[in-house]
Design a protein around this motif. Sequence first.
Motif, PDB file in Angstrom:
ATOM      1  N   LEU A 246       0.842  -1.189   0.000  1.00  0.00           N
ATOM      2  CA  LEU A 246       0.000   0.000   0.000  1.00  0.00           C
ATOM      3  C   LEU A 246       0.878   1.240   0.000  1.00  0.00           C
ATOM      4  CD1 LEU A 246      -2.547  -0.957   2.788  1.00  0.00           C
ATOM      5  CD2 LEU A 246      -3.039  -0.785   0.348  1.00  0.00           C
ATOM      6  N   ALA A 247       0.427   2.246  -0.747  1.00  0.00           N
ATOM      7  CA  ALA A 247       1.153   3.512  -0.750  1.00  0.00           C
ATOM      8  C   ALA A 247       1.071   4.158   0.630  1.00  0.00           C
ATOM      9  CB  ALA A 247       0.544   4.444  -1.799  1.00  0.00           C
ATOM     10  N   PHE A 248       2.017   4.999   0.934  1.00  0.00           N
ATOM     11  CA  PHE A 248       2.070   5.869   2.126  1.00  0.00           C
ATOM     12  C   PHE A 248       2.469   5.164   3.417  1.00  0.00           C
ATOM     13  CE2 PHE A 248      -1.639   7.622  -0.441  1.00  0.00           C
ATOM     14  CZ  PHE A 248      -0.821   8.396  -1.233  1.00  0.00           C
ATOM     15  N   TYR A 249       2.755   3.864   3.380  1.00  0.00           N
ATOM     16  CA  TYR A 249       3.216   3.179   4.589  1.00  0.00           C
ATOM     17  C   TYR A 249       4.684   2.816   4.404  1.00  0.00           C
ATOM     18  CZ  TYR A 249      -1.630   2.790   5.995  1.00  0.00           C
ATOM     19  OH  TYR A 249      -2.916   3.078   6.348  1.00  0.00           O
ATOM     20  N   PRO A 250       5.508   3.115   5.420  1.00  0.00           N
ATOM     21  CA  PRO A 250       6.924   2.753   5.293  1.00  0.00           C
ATOM     22  C   PRO A 250       7.084   1.232   5.225  1.00  0.00           C
ATOM     23  CG  PRO A 250       6.506   4.044   7.304  1.00  0.00           C
ATOM     24  CD  PRO A 250       5.192   3.720   6.718  1.00  0.00           C
ATOM     25  N   LEU A 251       7.820   0.782   4.222  1.00  0.00           N
ATOM     26  CA  LEU A 251       8.031  -0.657   4.028  1.00  0.00           C
ATOM     27  C   LEU A 251       9.531  -0.924   3.936  1.00  0.00           C
ATOM     28  CD1 LEU A 251       5.412  -1.232   1.163  1.00  0.00           C
ATOM     29  CD2 LEU A 251       5.062  -1.673   3.609  1.00  0.00           C
ATOM     30  N   ARG A 252       9.880  -2.198   4.054  1.00  0.00           N
ATOM     31  CA  ARG A 252      11.234  -2.630   3.714  1.00  0.00           C
ATOM     32  C   ARG A 252      11.103  -3.648   2.600  1.00  0.00           C
ATOM     33  NH1 ARG A 252      14.886  -0.556   7.113  1.00  0.00           N
ATOM     34  NH2 ARG A 252      14.035   0.220   9.083  1.00  0.00           N
ATOM     35  N   LEU A 253      11.665  -3.298   1.466  1.00  0.00           N
ATOM     36  CA  LEU A 253      11.530  -4.164   0.298  1.00  0.00           C
ATOM     37  C   LEU A 253      12.862  -4.823  -0.033  1.00  0.00           C
ATOM     38  CD1 LEU A 253       9.495  -1.827  -2.141  1.00  0.00           C
ATOM     39  CD2 LEU A 253       8.607  -3.436  -0.435  1.00  0.00           C
TER      40      LEU A 253
ATOM     41  N   LEU B 299      -4.817  12.510   2.389  1.00  0.00           N
ATOM     42  CA  LEU B 299      -4.705  11.392   1.451  1.00  0.00           C
ATOM     43  C   LEU B 299      -4.588  11.912   0.018  1.00  0.00           C
ATOM     44  CD1 LEU B 299      -4.769   8.337   1.091  1.00  0.00           C
ATOM     45  CD2 LEU B 299      -7.255   8.397   1.323  1.00  0.00           C
ATOM     46  N   MET B 300      -5.412  12.903  -0.332  1.00  0.00           N
ATOM     47  CA  MET B 300      -5.335  13.470  -1.679  1.00  0.00           C
ATOM     48  C   MET B 300      -3.960  14.117  -1.902  1.00  0.00           C
ATOM     49  SD  MET B 300      -7.931  12.764  -3.483  1.00  0.00           S
ATOM     50  CE  MET B 300      -7.754  13.824  -4.901  1.00  0.00           C
ATOM     51  N   CYS B 301      -3.445  14.780  -0.862  1.00  0.00           N
ATOM     52  CA  CYS B 301      -2.116  15.393  -0.975  1.00  0.00           C
ATOM     53  C   CYS B 301      -1.063  14.311  -1.196  1.00  0.00           C
ATOM     54  CB  CYS B 301      -1.777  16.190   0.286  1.00  0.00           C
ATOM     55  SG  CYS B 301      -2.835  17.622   0.494  1.00  0.00           S
ATOM     56  N   GLY B 302      -1.227  13.189  -0.522  1.00  0.00           N
ATOM     57  CA  GLY B 302      -0.297  12.067  -0.697  1.00  0.00           C
ATOM     58  C   GLY B 302      -0.292  11.592  -2.150  1.00  0.00           C
ATOM     59  N   PHE B 303      -1.475  11.462  -2.742  1.00  0.00           N
ATOM     60  CA  PHE B 303      -1.544  11.048  -4.153  1.00  0.00           C
ATOM     61  C   PHE B 303      -0.807  12.056  -5.032  1.00  0.00           C
ATOM     62  CE2 PHE B 303      -5.697   8.820  -3.004  1.00  0.00           C
ATOM     63  CZ  PHE B 303      -5.207   7.544  -3.189  1.00  0.00           C
ATOM     64  N   TYR B 304      -0.970  13.340  -4.691  1.00  0.00           N
ATOM     65  CA  TYR B 304      -0.315  14.397  -5.477  1.00  0.00           C
ATOM     66  C   TYR B 304       1.211  14.283  -5.381  1.00  0.00           C
ATOM     67  CZ  TYR B 304       1.299  19.109  -6.687  1.00  0.00           C
ATOM     68  OH  TYR B 304       1.985  20.158  -7.220  1.00  0.00           O
TER      69      TYR B 304
ATOM     70  N   HIS C 246      -2.941  14.503 -13.159  1.00  0.00           N
ATOM     71  CA  HIS C 246      -4.238  13.850 -12.897  1.00  0.00           C
ATOM     72  C   HIS C 246      -4.784  14.185 -11.517  1.00  0.00           C
ATOM     73  CE1 HIS C 246      -4.295  11.620 -16.509  1.00  0.00           C
ATOM     74  NE2 HIS C 246      -3.375  10.744 -16.193  1.00  0.00           N
ATOM     75  N   THR C 247      -3.911  14.130 -10.496  1.00  0.00           N
ATOM     76  CA  THR C 247      -4.395  14.315  -9.124  1.00  0.00           C
ATOM     77  C   THR C 247      -4.983  15.718  -8.965  1.00  0.00           C
ATOM     78  OG1 THR C 247      -2.102  14.781  -8.566  1.00  0.00           O
ATOM     79  CG2 THR C 247      -2.935  12.639  -7.964  1.00  0.00           C
TER      80      THR C 247
END
Lengths: 244, 203
Positions: free
Chosen positions: A55-62, A90-95, A233-234
Amino acid sequence: MSRRRVDQEPAYVLHSHPYKETSLVVEALSRRWGRVGLVARGARRPRSAMRGLLLAFYPLRLSWSASAELGTLTTVEWAGGQSALSGVGLMCGFYLNELLLRLLPREDPHEALFDAYAASLARLGAEQSPAEVLRSFERRLLTELGYAPLLEQEATSGVPVDPARQYRYEPELGPVPLQGSQGAQPATGICVVSGRTLLDVARDDYARPQTREEARRLMRTLIAQRLPGQVLHTRAVLKELQDL
Amino acid sequence: MSAESVQTAKGLERLIEALRVLPGVGPRSAQRMAYHLLQHERQGATQLAQALEAALARVRHCARCNNFTEDEICGLCRSPRRDPSLLCVIETPADLAMVEQTVSYSGLYFVLMGRLSPLDGIGPREIGLDRLIARATDGQVQEVILATNFTNEGEATAHYIAEMLRARGIRTSRIARGVPLGGELEYVDVGTISQALIDRRGL
Ligand SMILES: [Zn+2]
């Protein structure tokens, strides 16, 4: 490109789209490798372990291996510590994600930009004024990409910007002082800002409503310069939502 | 090579290309399907072609819930046993089928046939939010239940619908999320547990 293995790299998902029958292509922003495109094999299967984590916006370790343009994602771990974005945040995050997808080329690492992105999400998650978060991230992004806007000196002359004056902002040059009554009705496509706003932006100080408004237009002009003929788009979707 | 055999190969190519519109069907599966239909399932293939044509000609969106139907208003929307004061908003017909399976919801639905996806340019127009607003403000609906997915896109969709309906004086609610029924913490993904902790409630 030689074969490479990356282990537990701090990263964020920016966007993903379906790939082949059961997979996803994930566009991720990683700390040390910049933006990378990774195939998440089988991630669209109902019981995929990756499914709920990409999911976007969550810190992950890949972790991934790469020998071609698209790497292969091997593991996804939840790093935690970021509260979910909601509503306007959330909208700002998409941007922010769209800016990174459009302006930052793949495999062009900017660790400071990664850290600024993480800090911006944290501020959006804490419901801080989104305008300030967006403006300072936009400026940071342009600066990291080598397009730092000139804010404290006039274009060409190098004279310090006067907070009491009005300037026409030329994207490729910088602020050009307006003469006399010019600027009362600026031609379309030309961005007029006050010297005070330029100096505020230089210090990331968005306390003044007029600074916020002018800075929004300034950044919009500067970003449009880097994305000729493109519509974000955003931004378009947000405008449609506001019109409903 | 005769003109006729070129023609045949073209028909096969077109079929393979056409099958690729199905979700999750890549070139290889499309080829397998095409060979299967032409070799072993010619009668089934005829039925498929006819069913597809009939569906395209007759199936449309219900004027009230936006789900697929052959009528102006679907059977579910016309049913006198459904509670017209409740409206549940979901993303897809598959989600509607899932909620129906619970046998614990007796209200009506609105199917968005998608979700807001700002990065893909999918906005309110693409998912018919103006139609949802018109539907929800018909005077009968008392509460709109937002049952979009718990993805960022589903959350954004729920948020904006809630804002628009609140501004028009309609009560909205969001379905709860957390550890699945029968779920053992050890086997639940961390994201879900993390959110379940944030959304905890008093006992
Ligand atoms: Zn209906």
